[in-house]
Design a protein around this motif. Structure first.
Motif, short mmCIF file in Angstrom:
data_model
loop_
_atom_site.label_atom_id
_atom_site.label_comp_id
_atom_site.label_asym_id
_atom_site.label_seq_id
_atom_site.Cartn_x
_atom_site.Cartn_y
_atom_site.Cartn_z
N LEU A 49 8.67 -12.12 -8.05
CA LEU A 49 7.61 -10.97 -7.96
C LEU A 49 6.38 -11.45 -8.38
O LEU A 49 5.27 -11.31 -7.72
CB LEU A 49 7.81 -9.90 -8.69
CG LEU A 49 9.16 -8.77 -8.15
CD1 LEU A 49 9.48 -8.09 -9.21
CD2 LEU A 49 8.84 -8.35 -6.84
N VAL A 50 6.16 -11.99 -9.62
CA VAL A 50 4.67 -12.56 -10.05
C VAL A 50 4.05 -13.50 -9.01
O VAL A 50 2.98 -13.64 -9.00
CB VAL A 50 5.07 -13.16 -11.40
CG1 VAL A 50 3.76 -13.75 -11.96
CG2 VAL A 50 5.56 -12.39 -12.57
N SER A 101 12.19 -3.92 -1.99
CA SER A 101 12.34 -4.52 -0.67
C SER A 101 11.24 -4.26 0.34
O SER A 101 11.11 -4.86 1.24
CB SER A 101 13.78 -3.86 0.09
OG SER A 101 13.65 -2.65 0.28
N ARG A 102 10.37 -3.44 -0.03
CA ARG A 102 9.18 -3.20 0.64
C ARG A 102 7.73 -3.61 0.15
O ARG A 102 6.81 -3.06 0.34
CB ARG A 102 9.00 -1.68 1.06
CG ARG A 102 10.34 -1.13 1.67
CD ARG A 102 10.29 0.35 1.96
NE ARG A 102 9.02 1.06 2.69
CZ ARG A 102 8.66 1.89 2.58
NH1 ARG A 102 8.95 2.84 1.60
NH2 ARG A 102 7.46 2.37 3.66
N ILE A 103 7.96 -4.33 -1.10
CA ILE A 103 6.79 -4.88 -1.82
C ILE A 103 5.85 -5.55 -0.79
O ILE A 103 4.41 -5.28 -1.10
CB ILE A 103 7.16 -5.89 -2.89
CG1 ILE A 103 6.06 -6.18 -3.70
CG2 ILE A 103 7.70 -7.20 -2.32
CD1 ILE A 103 6.28 -6.94 -4.87
N ASP A 104 6.09 -6.27 0.39
CA ASP A 104 4.95 -6.68 1.28
C ASP A 104 4.03 -5.64 1.89
O ASP A 104 2.87 -5.91 1.81
CB ASP A 104 5.72 -7.70 2.00
CG ASP A 104 6.29 -8.81 1.65
OD1 ASP A 104 5.89 -9.30 0.46
OD2 ASP A 104 7.18 -9.39 2.28
N GLN A 113 -1.40 -3.27 1.73
CA GLN A 113 -2.29 -1.92 1.76
C GLN A 113 -3.11 -1.81 0.53
O GLN A 113 -4.04 -1.21 0.64
CB GLN A 113 -1.32 -0.76 1.90
CG GLN A 113 -0.44 -0.59 3.08
CD GLN A 113 0.53 0.43 3.24
OE1 GLN A 113 0.46 1.44 2.40
NE2 GLN A 113 1.01 0.80 4.47
N ALA A 114 -2.71 -2.52 -0.45
CA ALA A 114 -3.53 -2.24 -1.79
C ALA A 114 -4.60 -3.31 -1.92
O ALA A 114 -4.62 -4.21 -1.42
CB ALA A 114 -2.77 -2.62 -3.12
N GLY A 115 -5.81 -2.78 -2.51
CA GLY A 115 -6.76 -3.88 -2.79
C GLY A 115 -6.82 -4.48 -4.14
O GLY A 115 -7.51 -5.51 -4.50
N THR A 167 3.68 2.80 -6.38
CA THR A 167 4.47 2.30 -7.43
C THR A 167 5.60 1.65 -6.55
O THR A 167 6.36 2.02 -6.00
CB THR A 167 5.01 3.23 -8.31
OG1 THR A 167 3.87 4.00 -9.06
CG2 THR A 167 5.43 2.58 -9.65
N VAL A 168 5.86 0.43 -7.30
CA VAL A 168 6.86 -0.69 -6.32
C VAL A 168 7.90 -0.91 -7.31
O VAL A 168 7.65 -1.32 -8.66
CB VAL A 168 6.49 -1.97 -5.90
CG1 VAL A 168 7.56 -2.64 -5.48
CG2 VAL A 168 5.36 -1.78 -4.89
#
Length: 518
Positions: A350-351, A323-326, A331-333, A300-301
């Motif tokens: 973000l979108v 800040s760590r969304i990248d 890592q997520a599929g 969860t971001v």
């Protein structure tokens, strides 16, 4: 799954049955009338008085045939033939066979189909016809055979007055109303009410269920819908390409099995980009739903002020600051973006970041509102996006008036899906799921108790969970909506509609899945 059709598709199926296969129209008509009559006898005592209201098209001809069956069975039945200018009402009594055909006089100056003429001629040759005044208060049972599924214009004149009178009778006293194929006044493809419509207790529809009987407001006029097989086969072209469908419980079978030789990585990683200052609930609901649907790992971001509530409420999920969304996205599929993120430029960024990955993504809530505010974002939409607007969000996305949108739900969802190449989940009492081409589902699960804040966030998580556990995006969208509704139905059965909240839907997801496994 089951097939459902719109008016154009039903017309093609009828044409194919009659012209290509060679089934005579009168054979189909007799089977339709028999189905109507069977339902009437199941609900009506023999001492009740029945009035058959017949237009002069083939729907009216169905009504005449059903009236003949009533009379032959010894029921008390009268008939009203309606045009826009007048009503011809007559009582019918069995008599000895005669060559007299009084139908010629009744049909004088009436425009009607050949099948209607044939049915009226049969009735008049076998019965004594007594012309009388129209007195609706004399009857306990009404059979609506005024218009069929092809009605596309507003009702007016005598038709309007007659339908209004029947609805008034139904409101004032205990009567039973049957509709032949569809309540007159309901658009068979959209469910729109064309000025006025008959309020039926039972609708006997032929071949396949119609979208107009399942979409509101038409669904509210149909009463209990019974689908009668009258011998019209499903054309393969429609079956393979164009037919609308509804899910059944057996459709869940492919998604229920988990490999005993598996681990958390087997069941996918979902990144939930959700929440903002003061908006933690949406992130919690979407995260919980994704986990409950079987996602192996959920990240969860959100904003820093949401970290502690998220970690306490959903300890199974991993927390990432914005800040760590990248890192989370890499890592997520599978991705969720939108619940509670706000509508400012930071939210729009973000979108855009999510869309540029072109990964399977569920776009919901504020992400959809960002598309409306920042039009340039629409250029980044792609075929792996599942867009889940409710009606208000769809009105803003398309710049449509709400009244116009309600009249054109299906067409609007399909047009939007085709234009932007997305899978559109238009949320409503009867949610539409479509890619605008060949994938078309209408959802029938769910109830009014689900009209509560956070319900959409739960749906987002359910769909993402299905993506993570192996569903293709289109199937995840339609099955997600179906499962979400089933969970709501379980919650309603236990709690009642009035007391449900979004968290109850998550709680009852386990009942849906566990009962299927059992």
């Amino acid at each position: 799954m089951k097939y459902i059709v719109d008016v154009t598709q039903m017309r093609l199926l009828e044409k194919n049955a009659m012209e290509e296969i060679g089934i005579p129209a009168l054979v189909l008509m007799e089977r339709a009338a028999e189905a109507v009559w069977k339902q009437i006898t199941a609900e009506v005592d023999k001492n009740e008085r029945i009035l058959f209201l017949c237009g002069t098209g083939n729907n009216g001809a169905d009504g005449l045939a059903a009236a003949r069956m009533a009379i032959l069975s010894g029921y008390s039945a009268d008939i009203c033939i309606l045009t826009n200018e007048k009503i011809v009402c007559f009582g019918v009594q069995l008599k000895a066979a005669s060559d007299d055909d009084v139908s010629v006089g009744i049909l004088n100056e009436m425009r009607c189909t050949d099948e209607f003429k044939t049915q009226l001629s049969i009735l008049c040759r076998m019965c004594k016809i007594i012309i009388k005044d129209f007195a609706s208060h004399e009857y306990n049972v009404f059979v609506d055979a005024i218009f069929g599924i092809g009605l596309s214009r507003e009702i007016s004149g005598t038709y309007y007055d007659c339908i209004q009178k029947i609805n008034e009778e139904r409101a004032q006293r205990k009567i039973v109303v049957f509709a032949v194929d569809i309540p007159s006044g309901v658009n068979g493809s959209s469910g729109e009410v064309l000025g006025i419509a008959v309020r039926a207790d039972f609708t006997v529809t032929f071949g396949w269920n119609k979208i107009g009987l399942l979409q509101y407001p038409g669904a509210a006029y149909a009463g209990k819908v019974l689908v009668a097989d009258i011998g019209i086969p499903m054309d393969e072209m429609i079956r393979n390409n164009d037919a609308w469908k509804i899910h059944e419980i057996c459709d869940l079978r492919p998604i229920m099995t988990r490999n005993p030789d598996s681990h958390k990585g087997t069941y996918g990683k979902v990144a939930v980009i959700a929440g903002s200052t003061g908006m933690c609930g949406a992130a919690i609901l979407a995260t919980k739903a994704a986990l409950r649907m079987g996602s192996g790992i959920v990240m969860t971001v959100s904003t820093e002020d949401n970290r502690i509530p998220l970690q306490i409420t959903v300890p199974e999920a991993l927390y990432y600051d914005r800040s760590r969304i990248d890192i989370a996205i890499s890592q997520a599929g599978f991705l969720i973006v939108g619940p509670g993120i706000g509508r400012d430029e930071e939210a729009a960024a973000l979108v855009k970041t999510v869309l540029l990955t072109r990964k399977p993504t569920v776009l919901d809530a504020d992400a959809i509102n960002c598309l409306s505010i920042y039009e340039e974002l629409k250029q980044y939409l792609h075929e792996n996006v599942i867009l889940t607007p409710h009606m208000g969000e769809m009105a803003r996305l398309t710049n449509m008036d709400m009244h116009e949108l309600k009249k054109n739900r299906v067409a609007t969802a399909e047009t939007f899906a085709v234009r932007y190449g997305v899978i559109c989940v238009l949320k409503d009492a009867r949610t539409i799921i479509t890619d605008g081409k060949h994938y078309r589902y209408l959802n029938l699960s769910g109830n009014a108790g689900m009209a509560t804040g956070g319900s959409g966030d739960v749906l987002t998580g359910v769909i993402a969970g299905l993506l993570a556990t192996g569903c293709e995006p289109k199937a995840a969208a339609s099955l997600g909506v179906y499962i979400h509704g089933l969970a709501g139905d379980y919650a309603k059965a236990e709690l009642g509609e009035r007391y449900m909240i979004a968290g109850d839907i998550i709680a009852y997801l386990k009942e849906v899945l566990r009962n299927f496994e059992d």
